[in-house]
Design a protein around this motif. Sequence first.
Motif, PDB file in Angstrom:
ATOM      1  N   THR A  75       0.871  -1.173   0.000  1.00 23.14           N
ATOM      2  CA  THR A  75       0.000   0.000   0.000  1.00 23.14           C
ATOM      3  C   THR A  75       0.910   1.227   0.000  1.00 23.14           C
ATOM      4  OG1 THR A  75      -1.612  -1.218   1.343  1.00 23.14           O
ATOM      5  CG2 THR A  75      -1.873   1.177   1.222  1.00 23.14           C
ATOM      6  N   THR A  88      -6.111  -0.851   4.607  1.00 22.20           N
ATOM      7  CA  THR A  88      -6.091  -1.759   3.459  1.00 22.20           C
ATOM      8  C   THR A  88      -6.840  -3.020   3.861  1.00 22.20           C
ATOM      9  OG1 THR A  88      -3.921  -0.911   2.841  1.00 22.20           O
ATOM     10  CG2 THR A  88      -4.631  -2.952   1.786  1.00 22.20           C
ATOM     11  N   ASN A 116       0.268 -11.347   7.704  1.00 22.50           N
ATOM     12  CA  ASN A 116       1.646 -11.258   8.187  1.00 22.50           C
ATOM     13  C   ASN A 116       2.010 -12.380   9.158  1.00 22.50           C
ATOM     14  OD1 ASN A 116       2.117  -8.898   6.675  1.00 22.50           O
ATOM     15  ND2 ASN A 116       1.173  -7.666   8.276  1.00 22.50           N
ATOM     16  N   GLN A 141      -8.468  -7.083   8.624  1.00 16.97           N
ATOM     17  CA  GLN A 141      -7.783  -5.903   8.081  1.00 16.97           C
ATOM     18  C   GLN A 141      -6.316  -6.212   7.797  1.00 16.97           C
ATOM     19  OE1 GLN A 141      -8.717  -1.795   9.482  1.00 16.97           O
ATOM     20  NE2 GLN A 141      -6.707  -2.016  10.427  1.00 16.97           N
ATOM     21  N   ILE A 142      -5.868  -5.831   6.610  1.00 18.14           N
ATOM     22  CA  ILE A 142      -4.490  -6.075   6.204  1.00 18.14           C
ATOM     23  C   ILE A 142      -3.563  -5.034   6.828  1.00 18.14           C
ATOM     24  CG2 ILE A 142      -2.911  -6.183   4.231  1.00 18.14           C
ATOM     25  CD1 ILE A 142      -5.437  -7.013   2.568  1.00 18.14           C
ATOM     26  N   PHE A 143      -3.930  -3.762   6.688  1.00 18.33           N
ATOM     27  CA  PHE A 143      -3.106  -2.681   7.215  1.00 18.33           C
ATOM     28  C   PHE A 143      -4.000  -1.609   7.788  1.00 18.33           C
ATOM     29  CE2 PHE A 143      -0.968   1.491   6.244  1.00 18.33           C
ATOM     30  CZ  PHE A 143      -0.018   1.414   7.243  1.00 18.33           C
ATOM     31  N   GLY A 145      -3.069   1.922   9.218  1.00 19.24           N
ATOM     32  CA  GLY A 145      -2.096   2.957   9.559  1.00 19.24           C
ATOM     33  C   GLY A 145      -2.798   4.147  10.165  1.00 19.24           C
ATOM     34  N   HIS A 154       3.597   0.619   2.827  1.00 18.74           N
ATOM     35  CA  HIS A 154       3.603  -0.458   3.817  1.00 18.74           C
ATOM     36  C   HIS A 154       3.432  -1.776   3.086  1.00 18.74           C
ATOM     37  CE1 HIS A 154       2.346  -2.891   7.269  1.00 18.74           C
ATOM     38  NE2 HIS A 154       3.032  -2.007   7.971  1.00 18.74           N
ATOM     39  N   SER A 155       4.226  -2.764   3.468  1.00 17.67           N
ATOM     40  CA  SER A 155       4.157  -4.088   2.844  1.00 17.67           C
ATOM     41  C   SER A 155       3.552  -5.090   3.815  1.00 17.67           C
ATOM     42  CB  SER A 155       5.563  -4.563   2.455  1.00 17.67           C
ATOM     43  OG  SER A 155       6.110  -3.698   1.490  1.00 17.67           O
ATOM     44  N   ASP A 156       2.683  -5.928   3.280  1.00 11.83           N
ATOM     45  CA  ASP A 156       2.032  -6.960   4.086  1.00 11.83           C
ATOM     46  C   ASP A 156       1.962  -8.253   3.295  1.00 11.83           C
ATOM     47  OD1 ASP A 156       0.902  -5.451   6.551  1.00 11.83           O
ATOM     48  OD2 ASP A 156       0.352  -4.191   4.858  1.00 11.83           O
TER      49      ASP A 156
END
Length: 184
Positions: A75, A88, A116, A141-143, A145, A154-156
């Motif tokens: 993202t 995300t 993750n 929820q993935i991310f 922030g 941001h990487s997931d």
Amino acid sequence: MLKSFRKVTLVIAALTLSLVFAAESQAQTTSNAAAVTMTFAVASSLTVAATPGSIVFTRTNSKNATASASIAVVTSWNLAVGGGNVFTVAYFGTIAAALTDGAVNIPSSDVFASINGGTASACTLANVNVAAANPGAICPQIFGGIGVTAQGSHSDSILLSLTSPTDFPVTNYAGTITISAQAT
């Protein structure tokens, strides 16, 4: 002698005149100043990239299957100001059919997502923080922030699996999981 004097005077006058014309021809000339207005607009952006573009589930037993690969999600955002929130999520178009063959469905409640490397949870959440305002089922929820800087990424990783209370009927299923982000 008078003739020589006139010749010298004429020569001096000619030299003086040529120096005047030479000075005039070498004088600097300046033009007017032309102004050019410049603009540069950078719009806010929020993007999601997900790879690979497809995964395949492999049955581990009659009621369980695992994905062939984790989905890497990045993202990225460039927002007008920092301090906002970026969310995300991954979701399915319908709750009843995350995967289907057109007649036989695997519901979203049978799809589990591990974000993750965390505990896998069913994709049964209500419509929360979805950029597309999708009424379908949402995975964990993935991310999230909270108070992000104006620019960042941001990487997931999402690992999907299938778990059914009954045996999966023999057929070929297909479906789409959509991943999107929203800034608030």
